[in-house]
Write a protein that holds these residues in place. Structure first.
Motif, PDB file in Angstrom:
ATOM      1  N   ASP A 147       0.827  -1.205   0.000  1.00 10.08           N
ATOM      2  CA  ASP A 147       0.000   0.000   0.000  1.00 10.08           C
ATOM      3  C   ASP A 147       0.863   1.258   0.000  1.00 10.08           C
ATOM      4  O   ASP A 147       0.512   2.269  -0.610  1.00 10.08           O
ATOM      5  CB  ASP A 147      -0.939   0.017   1.202  1.00 10.08           C
ATOM      6  CG  ASP A 147      -2.020  -1.052   1.122  1.00 10.08           C
ATOM      7  OD1 ASP A 147      -2.299  -1.547   0.009  1.00 10.08           O
ATOM      8  OD2 ASP A 147      -2.576  -1.395   2.187  1.00 10.08           O
ATOM      9  N   MET A 148       1.996   1.205   0.698  1.00  6.63           N
ATOM     10  CA  MET A 148       2.929   2.334   0.705  1.00  6.63           C
ATOM     11  C   MET A 148       3.441   2.582  -0.711  1.00  6.63           C
ATOM     12  O   MET A 148       3.498   3.729  -1.172  1.00  6.63           O
ATOM     13  CB  MET A 148       4.097   2.058   1.665  1.00  6.63           C
ATOM     14  CG  MET A 148       5.103   3.186   1.760  1.00  6.63           C
ATOM     15  SD  MET A 148       6.524   2.800   2.820  1.00  6.63           S
ATOM     16  CE  MET A 148       5.776   2.940   4.435  1.00  6.63           C
ATOM     17  N   GLU A 149       3.808   1.500  -1.389  1.00 12.64           N
ATOM     18  CA  GLU A 149       4.314   1.642  -2.754  1.00 12.64           C
ATOM     19  C   GLU A 149       3.250   2.185  -3.702  1.00 12.64           C
ATOM     20  O   GLU A 149       3.555   2.979  -4.589  1.00 12.64           O
ATOM     21  CB  GLU A 149       4.856   0.307  -3.262  1.00 12.64           C
ATOM     22  CG  GLU A 149       6.155  -0.081  -2.593  1.00 12.64           C
ATOM     23  CD  GLU A 149       6.825  -1.277  -3.247  1.00 12.64           C
ATOM     24  OE1 GLU A 149       6.176  -1.999  -4.020  1.00 12.64           O
ATOM     25  OE2 GLU A 149       8.015  -1.476  -2.961  1.00 12.64           O
ATOM     26  N   LYS A 150       1.999   1.758  -3.509  1.00 10.83           N
ATOM     27  CA  LYS A 150       0.907   2.257  -4.358  1.00 10.83           C
ATOM     28  C   LYS A 150       0.720   3.762  -4.212  1.00 10.83           C
ATOM     29  O   LYS A 150       0.265   4.426  -5.138  1.00 10.83           O
ATOM     30  CB  LYS A 150      -0.400   1.542  -4.016  1.00 10.83           C
ATOM     31  CG  LYS A 150      -0.457   0.115  -4.487  1.00 10.83           C
ATOM     32  CD  LYS A 150      -1.737  -0.563  -4.020  1.00 10.83           C
ATOM     33  CE  LYS A 150      -1.673  -2.058  -4.263  1.00 10.83           C
ATOM     34  NZ  LYS A 150      -2.791  -2.762  -3.608  1.00 10.83           N
ATOM     35  N   LYS A 151       1.078   4.296  -3.044  1.00 12.10           N
ATOM     36  CA  LYS A 151       0.969   5.741  -2.812  1.00 12.10           C
ATOM     37  C   LYS A 151       2.199   6.500  -3.312  1.00 12.10           C
ATOM     38  O   LYS A 151       2.289   7.714  -3.158  1.00 12.10           O
ATOM     39  CB  LYS A 151       0.759   6.017  -1.322  1.00 12.10           C
ATOM     40  CG  LYS A 151      -0.607   5.570  -0.837  1.00 12.10           C
ATOM     41  CD  LYS A 151      -0.802   5.929   0.615  1.00 12.10           C
ATOM     42  CE  LYS A 151      -2.200   5.518   1.063  1.00 12.10           C
ATOM     43  NZ  LYS A 151      -2.473   5.906   2.442  1.00 12.10           N
ATOM     44  N   GLY A 152       3.171   5.771  -3.873  1.00 10.65           N
ATOM     45  CA  GLY A 152       4.344   6.423  -4.457  1.00 10.65           C
ATOM     46  C   GLY A 152       5.549   6.542  -3.551  1.00 10.65           C
ATOM     47  O   GLY A 152       6.429   7.368  -3.791  1.00 10.65           O
ATOM     48  N   PHE A 153       5.608   5.690  -2.522  1.00  9.41           N
ATOM     49  CA  PHE A 153       6.722   5.743  -1.586  1.00  9.41           C
ATOM     50  C   PHE A 153       7.356   4.360  -1.427  1.00  9.41           C
ATOM     51  O   PHE A 153       6.698   3.347  -1.627  1.00  9.41           O
ATOM     52  CB  PHE A 153       6.243   6.225  -0.211  1.00  9.41           C
ATOM     53  CG  PHE A 153       5.628   7.586  -0.249  1.00  9.41           C
ATOM     54  CD1 PHE A 153       6.414   8.726  -0.196  1.00  9.41           C
ATOM     55  CD2 PHE A 153       4.253   7.740  -0.359  1.00  9.41           C
ATOM     56  CE1 PHE A 153       5.847   9.987  -0.250  1.00  9.41           C
ATOM     57  CE2 PHE A 153       3.667   8.992  -0.403  1.00  9.41           C
ATOM     58  CZ  PHE A 153       4.472  10.127  -0.354  1.00  9.41           C
ATOM     59  N   VAL A 186      11.031   7.260   1.354  1.00 10.83           N
ATOM     60  CA  VAL A 186      11.359   8.220   0.303  1.00 10.83           C
ATOM     61  C   VAL A 186      10.289   8.183  -0.788  1.00 10.83           C
ATOM     62  O   VAL A 186       9.594   7.185  -0.972  1.00 10.83           O
ATOM     63  CB  VAL A 186      12.749   7.937  -0.326  1.00 10.83           C
ATOM     64  CG1 VAL A 186      13.847   8.010   0.719  1.00 10.83           C
ATOM     65  CG2 VAL A 186      12.776   6.592  -1.030  1.00 10.83           C
ATOM     66  N   ASN A 187      10.211   9.297  -1.506  1.00 10.13           N
ATOM     67  CA  ASN A 187       9.367   9.359  -2.687  1.00 10.13           C
ATOM     68  C   ASN A 187       9.957   8.431  -3.735  1.00 10.13           C
ATOM     69  O   ASN A 187      11.160   8.488  -4.001  1.00 10.13           O
ATOM     70  CB  ASN A 187       9.309  10.806  -3.195  1.00 10.13           C
ATOM     71  CG  ASN A 187       8.465  10.965  -4.424  1.00 10.13           C
ATOM     72  OD1 ASN A 187       8.839  10.471  -5.496  1.00 10.13           O
ATOM     73  ND2 ASN A 187       7.362  11.659  -4.291  1.00 10.13           N
ATOM     74  N   LYS A 188       9.145   7.565  -4.305  1.00  8.99           N
ATOM     75  CA  LYS A 188       9.631   6.562  -5.257  1.00  8.99           C
ATOM     76  C   LYS A 188      10.283   7.183  -6.496  1.00  8.99           C
ATOM     77  O   LYS A 188      11.250   6.646  -7.023  1.00  8.99           O
ATOM     78  CB  LYS A 188       8.476   5.662  -5.687  1.00  8.99           C
ATOM     79  CG  LYS A 188       8.916   4.416  -6.416  1.00  8.99           C
ATOM     80  CD  LYS A 188       7.822   3.536  -6.996  1.00  8.99           C
ATOM     81  CE  LYS A 188       6.586   3.344  -6.232  1.00  8.99           C
ATOM     82  NZ  LYS A 188       5.670   2.343  -6.801  1.00  8.99           N
ATOM     83  N   ASP A 189       9.780   8.340  -6.940  1.00  4.11           N
ATOM     84  CA  ASP A 189      10.296   8.972  -8.150  1.00  4.11           C
ATOM     85  C   ASP A 189      11.544   9.805  -7.909  1.00  4.11           C
ATOM     86  O   ASP A 189      12.481   9.778  -8.700  1.00  4.11           O
ATOM     87  CB  ASP A 189       9.208   9.835  -8.792  1.00  4.11           C
ATOM     88  CG  ASP A 189       8.018   9.021  -9.257  1.00  4.11           C
ATOM     89  OD1 ASP A 189       8.221   7.856  -9.684  1.00  4.11           O
ATOM     90  OD2 ASP A 189       6.886   9.528  -9.168  1.00  4.11           O
ATOM     91  N   THR A 190      11.573  10.553  -6.807  1.00  2.00           N
ATOM     92  CA  THR A 190      12.697  11.464  -6.547  1.00  2.00           C
ATOM     93  C   THR A 190      13.722  10.900  -5.577  1.00  2.00           C
ATOM     94  O   THR A 190      14.829  11.403  -5.489  1.00  2.00           O
ATOM     95  CB  THR A 190      12.178  12.785  -5.960  1.00  2.00           C
ATOM     96  OG1 THR A 190      11.600  12.526  -4.661  1.00  2.00           O
ATOM     97  CG2 THR A 190      11.152  13.433  -6.884  1.00  2.00           C
ATOM     98  N   PHE A 191      13.344   9.899  -4.836  1.00  2.05           N
ATOM     99  CA  PHE A 191      14.159   9.291  -3.779  1.00  2.05           C
ATOM    100  C   PHE A 191      14.497  10.287  -2.663  1.00  2.05           C
ATOM    101  O   PHE A 191      15.431  10.110  -1.910  1.00  2.05           O
ATOM    102  CB  PHE A 191      15.416   8.619  -4.346  1.00  2.05           C
ATOM    103  CG  PHE A 191      15.560   7.194  -3.887  1.00  2.05           C
ATOM    104  CD1 PHE A 191      16.565   6.834  -3.000  1.00  2.05           C
ATOM    105  CD2 PHE A 191      14.680   6.212  -4.316  1.00  2.05           C
ATOM    106  CE1 PHE A 191      16.688   5.514  -2.560  1.00  2.05           C
ATOM    107  CE2 PHE A 191      14.802   4.900  -3.886  1.00  2.05           C
ATOM    108  CZ  PHE A 191      15.813   4.552  -3.003  1.00  2.05           C
ATOM    109  N   ARG A 192      13.710  11.326  -2.545  1.00  2.00           N
ATOM    110  CA  ARG A 192      13.880  12.300  -1.465  1.00  2.00           C
ATOM    111  C   ARG A 192      13.116  11.817  -0.232  1.00  2.00           C
ATOM    112  O   ARG A 192      11.972  11.370  -0.345  1.00  2.00           O
ATOM    113  CB  ARG A 192      13.392  13.673  -1.897  1.00  2.00           C
ATOM    114  CG  ARG A 192      14.275  14.272  -2.990  1.00  2.00           C
ATOM    115  CD  ARG A 192      13.896  15.708  -3.289  1.00  2.00           C
ATOM    116  NE  ARG A 192      13.949  16.544  -2.093  1.00  2.00           N
ATOM    117  CZ  ARG A 192      14.980  17.309  -1.751  1.00  2.00           C
ATOM    118  NH1 ARG A 192      16.054  17.349  -2.507  1.00  2.00           N
ATOM    119  NH2 ARG A 192      14.937  18.050  -0.672  1.00  2.00           N
ATOM    120  N   PRO A 193      13.726  11.922   0.947  1.00  2.00           N
ATOM    121  CA  PRO A 193      13.058  11.488   2.175  1.00  2.00           C
ATOM    122  C   PRO A 193      11.791  12.291   2.468  1.00  2.00           C
ATOM    123  O   PRO A 193      11.708  13.480   2.136  1.00  2.00           O
ATOM    124  CB  PRO A 193      14.104  11.733   3.265  1.00  2.00           C
ATOM    125  CG  PRO A 193      15.397  11.834   2.552  1.00  2.00           C
ATOM    126  CD  PRO A 193      15.083  12.385   1.198  1.00  2.00           C
TER     127      PRO A 193
END
Length: 140
Positions: free
Chosen positions: A47-53, A112-119
């Motif tokens: 579910d975390m990954e589905k939200k983009g993290f 982290v954000n999956k796209d930017t890898f920013r915490p």
């Protein structure tokens, strides 16, 4: 403090030429334990990954006490050692069928954000999850 448990059968593929569990396999067992803990607390990493993290490992430690061998059953015990809102530290203890501690360890994760890898802040993005971790973590 909440401790999750899951049993893992030692497969032949988990062992090295000496029929002892290959050291890298314990990291996989940590992941199995962490996933079980998250599920036991009512959440799902997918579910975390589905939200983009995503929640990468930023540090991992293992201490070997006794070997596991093919055919044995390991019990992976997992708990929340610490939770700062930026980083979560999971504790692990892997015991054999006799209850002897064979491996101790910990892993530190951040979100982290999956796209930017920013915490990102755990508390802000997943407030319910964060709150449960605060309730269930190891007392200071």
């Amino acid at each position: 403090m909440f401790i999750s448990e899951i049993e893992v059968e030692v497969r032949y593929a988990d062992t090295d030429a000496m029929q002892v569990v290959y050291h890298g396999q314990y990291v996989i067992w940590f992941e199995i334990g962490r996933t079980r803990l998250i599920k036991d607390l009512g959440f799902n990493y997918a579910d975390m990954e589905k939200k983009g993290f995503v929640s990468p490992v930023v540090d991992i430690r293992l201490s070997y006490k006794q070997p596991f061998r093919y055919g044995e059953t390991a019990t992976v015990r997992t708990w929340i050692e610490a939770n700062s809102g930026i980083r979560t530290t999971y504790g692990y203890e892997i015991v054999n069928e006799k209850g002897d501690v064979c491996v101790l360890g910990s892993s530190v994760h951040t979100i982290v954000n999956k796209d930017t890898f920013r915490p990102v802040k755990f508390k802000k993005e997943f407030p319910k999850w964060y709150h449960v971790y605060e309730q269930k973590k190891k007392p200071v």
